[in-house]
Motif scaffolding. Structure first.
Motif, mmCIF file in Angstrom:
data_model
loop_
_atom_site.group_PDB
_atom_site.id
_atom_site.type_symbol
_atom_site.label_atom_id
_atom_site.label_comp_id
_atom_site.label_asym_id
_atom_site.label_seq_id
_atom_site.Cartn_x
_atom_site.Cartn_y
_atom_site.Cartn_z
ATOM 1 N N GLN A 108 3.008 -9.079 1.225
ATOM 2 C CA GLN A 108 3.992 -9.020 0.141
ATOM 3 C C GLN A 108 3.634 -7.954 -0.891
ATOM 4 O OE1 GLN A 108 4.419 -12.921 -1.575
ATOM 5 N NE2 GLN A 108 4.489 -13.928 0.423
ATOM 6 N N LEU A 109 2.393 -7.427 -0.805
ATOM 7 C CA LEU A 109 1.925 -6.439 -1.772
ATOM 8 C C LEU A 109 2.172 -5.028 -1.244
ATOM 9 C CD1 LEU A 109 -1.470 -8.149 -2.708
ATOM 10 C CD2 LEU A 109 0.753 -8.402 -3.841
ATOM 11 N N GLU A 110 2.681 -4.173 -2.094
ATOM 12 C CA GLU A 110 3.059 -2.813 -1.678
ATOM 13 C C GLU A 110 1.849 -1.992 -1.255
ATOM 14 O OE1 GLU A 110 5.411 1.088 -3.477
ATOM 15 O OE2 GLU A 110 5.422 -0.826 -4.552
ATOM 16 N N PHE A 116 -2.000 -0.311 5.337
ATOM 17 C CA PHE A 116 -2.024 -0.729 6.737
ATOM 18 C C PHE A 116 -0.599 -0.690 7.320
ATOM 19 C CE2 PHE A 116 -5.459 -2.892 4.484
ATOM 20 C CZ PHE A 116 -6.559 -2.553 5.249
ATOM 21 N N PRO A 117 -0.057 0.518 7.469
ATOM 22 C CA PRO A 117 1.328 0.612 7.956
ATOM 23 C C PRO A 117 1.474 0.186 9.414
ATOM 24 C CG PRO A 117 0.329 2.794 7.826
ATOM 25 C CD PRO A 117 -0.639 1.844 7.193
ATOM 26 N N ARG A 118 0.387 0.292 10.175
ATOM 27 C CA ARG A 118 0.480 -0.032 11.603
ATOM 28 C C ARG A 118 -0.121 -1.393 11.958
ATOM 29 N NH1 ARG A 118 -2.165 5.227 14.229
ATOM 30 N NH2 ARG A 118 -3.617 4.826 12.503
ATOM 31 N N LEU A 119 -0.451 -2.178 10.971
ATOM 32 C CA LEU A 119 -1.072 -3.484 11.224
ATOM 33 C C LEU A 119 -0.082 -4.455 11.856
ATOM 34 C CD1 LEU A 119 -3.537 -5.369 10.884
ATOM 35 C CD2 LEU A 119 -2.623 -5.981 8.639
ATOM 36 N N GLN A 120 -0.474 -5.043 12.948
ATOM 37 C CA GLN A 120 0.338 -6.052 13.625
ATOM 38 C C GLN A 120 -0.298 -7.424 13.387
ATOM 39 O OE1 GLN A 120 0.637 -4.930 17.743
ATOM 40 N NE2 GLN A 120 1.841 -3.072 17.302
ATOM 41 N N SER A 121 0.417 -8.275 12.666
ATOM 42 C CA SER A 121 -0.134 -9.573 12.257
ATOM 43 C C SER A 121 -0.529 -10.418 13.460
ATOM 44 C CB SER A 121 0.889 -10.322 11.401
ATOM 45 O OG SER A 121 1.180 -9.599 10.230
ATOM 46 N N GLU A 122 0.330 -10.456 14.475
ATOM 47 C CA GLU A 122 0.040 -11.290 15.648
ATOM 48 C C GLU A 122 -1.249 -10.846 16.332
ATOM 49 O OE1 GLU A 122 2.827 -9.739 15.070
ATOM 50 O OE2 GLU A 122 4.289 -11.337 14.653
ATOM 51 N N ALA A 123 -1.432 -9.535 16.463
ATOM 52 C CA ALA A 123 -2.639 -9.017 17.107
ATOM 53 C C ALA A 123 -3.884 -9.339 16.279
ATOM 54 C CB ALA A 123 -2.510 -7.506 17.317
#
Length: 346
Positions: A108-110, A116-123
């Protein structure tokens, strides 16, 4: 079979995350794994260091909260039985849950989305699950690697105490007292019975400092029957209160083998009187034990002396990791053993 299964289920597979050694190992392992993961796709050293510093913020939070929670779960597992599969599962699920929780908040934080523009939460959640399972498996394998030391410690103690000449001399000393001092003979037989009872105890069991000291005093009383006035013992326990002695925990058969070495390699070779000094004190959150006995450099000391000491060192490493220490060596005309481990209450 049922008894065997119960024994297995009571085995603690959750790492001791309250222990500083475990915390350091986990943090080092996770940070190295993160660094290698970033290194595999880095473009420059400057970018690598920047990404590692940013990623470490999230990683450290997940690790520290997971370790604190698992510390609590381990304390619960000490009081009640948890299946082995459940313990393993908890160690993997807790990091994954904290990862999901922190990602839900930080996304939620800009600044976080920008970093981390490429961060995938599930991974990331799956990776946290796998790392938790890997760390648990490492400590389980480590415990298995050290477990022979526990069995060997028990075997050595049993062999030492059931030596034919020890039993023969002890019984002869008791027989010589039956007519002249029947009460003392009865006490000696009670001490001998207690000695064998305690030696049959699992070396992973914990006892209070008071119980261990009482057991060692019974052992020394038996040795004094055959050595007489040649064996002198001085206990220094003034700095410990009664509550500390009763509440403080120590691994069973940790102190007795050290006194056994002091008797057989310090007092027996002496032609005259030999004194063993035992000082036990609490320093902050540590219990410090010092045992001193006469040293005879000209006497050939059997290898069993150092083997027993190294065996205790291995048990300390398994029970307390880097929070415990065992040092020994000759200082002038005395052989000194220094033992230090965390003060833990029942």
């Amino acid at each position: 079979m049922e008894n065997g299964e119960k024994t297995i289920n009571k085995e603690l597979l959750i790492p001791d995350c309250c222990n500083l050694g475990v915390v350091f190992r986990v943090l080092i392992f996770v940070n190295v794994a993160v660094f290698l993961g970033l290194f595999a796709r880095y473009q420059s050293w400057g970018q690598l260091i920047q990404e590692f510093a940013e990623t470490s913020t999230l990683v450290e939070l997940i690790c520290l909260f997971s370790l604190a929670t698992l510390c609590g779960f381990r304390l619960m597992a000490l009081r009640q039985t948890f299946p082995r599969w459940a313990q393993r599962l908890v160690c993997a699920v807790i990091p994954a849950l904290y990862c999901a929780l922190f990602l839900t908040y930080f996304e939620q934080l800009e600044w976080f989305r920008f970093s981390f523009p490429r961060l995938q939460s599930e991974a990331a959640i799956v990776l946290s699950f796998l790392i938790g399972a890997t760390v648990q498996h490492y400590f389980e394998l480590r415990a298995r690697a050290f477990s022979p030391a526990l069995g060997e410690a028990k075997l050595q103690a049993l062999q030492a105490r059931i030596r034919p000449h020890f039993l023969f001399n002890s019984l002869n000393a008791v027989l010589s007292l039956i007519r002249s001092e029947p009460r003392r003979a009865e006490t000696a037989l009670e001490d001998l019975a207690d000695l064998f009872r305690v030696l049959m105890r699992d070396t992973r069991d914990m006892s209070s400092l008071a119980e261990e000291i009482r057991f060692c005093q019974q052992y020394l009383a038996i040795e004094k029957l055959r050595l007489g006035e040649r064996l002198q013992v001085e206990w220094q326990l003034d700095t410990l209160s009664a509550s500390e002695l009763n509440e403080g925990r120590i691994a069973s058969l940790m102190l007795q083998p050290l006194l056994e070495n002091a008797v057989h390699y310090g007092v027996e070779p002496a032609s005259g009187e030999g004194k063993i000094k035992i000082e036990i004190q609490r320093k902050l959150d540590k219990i410090h034990i010092t045992i001193a006995n006469p040293n005879y450099p000209e006497a050939k000391v059997p290898k069993g002396n150092h083997m027993a000491l190294e065996n205790i060192r291995q048990r300390l490493a398994l029970l307390y990791d880097i929070e415990a220490q065992l040092d020994y060596g000759a200082k002038g005309d005395a052989f000194i053993v220094d033992l230090e481990f965390p003060f833990k209450k029942a």
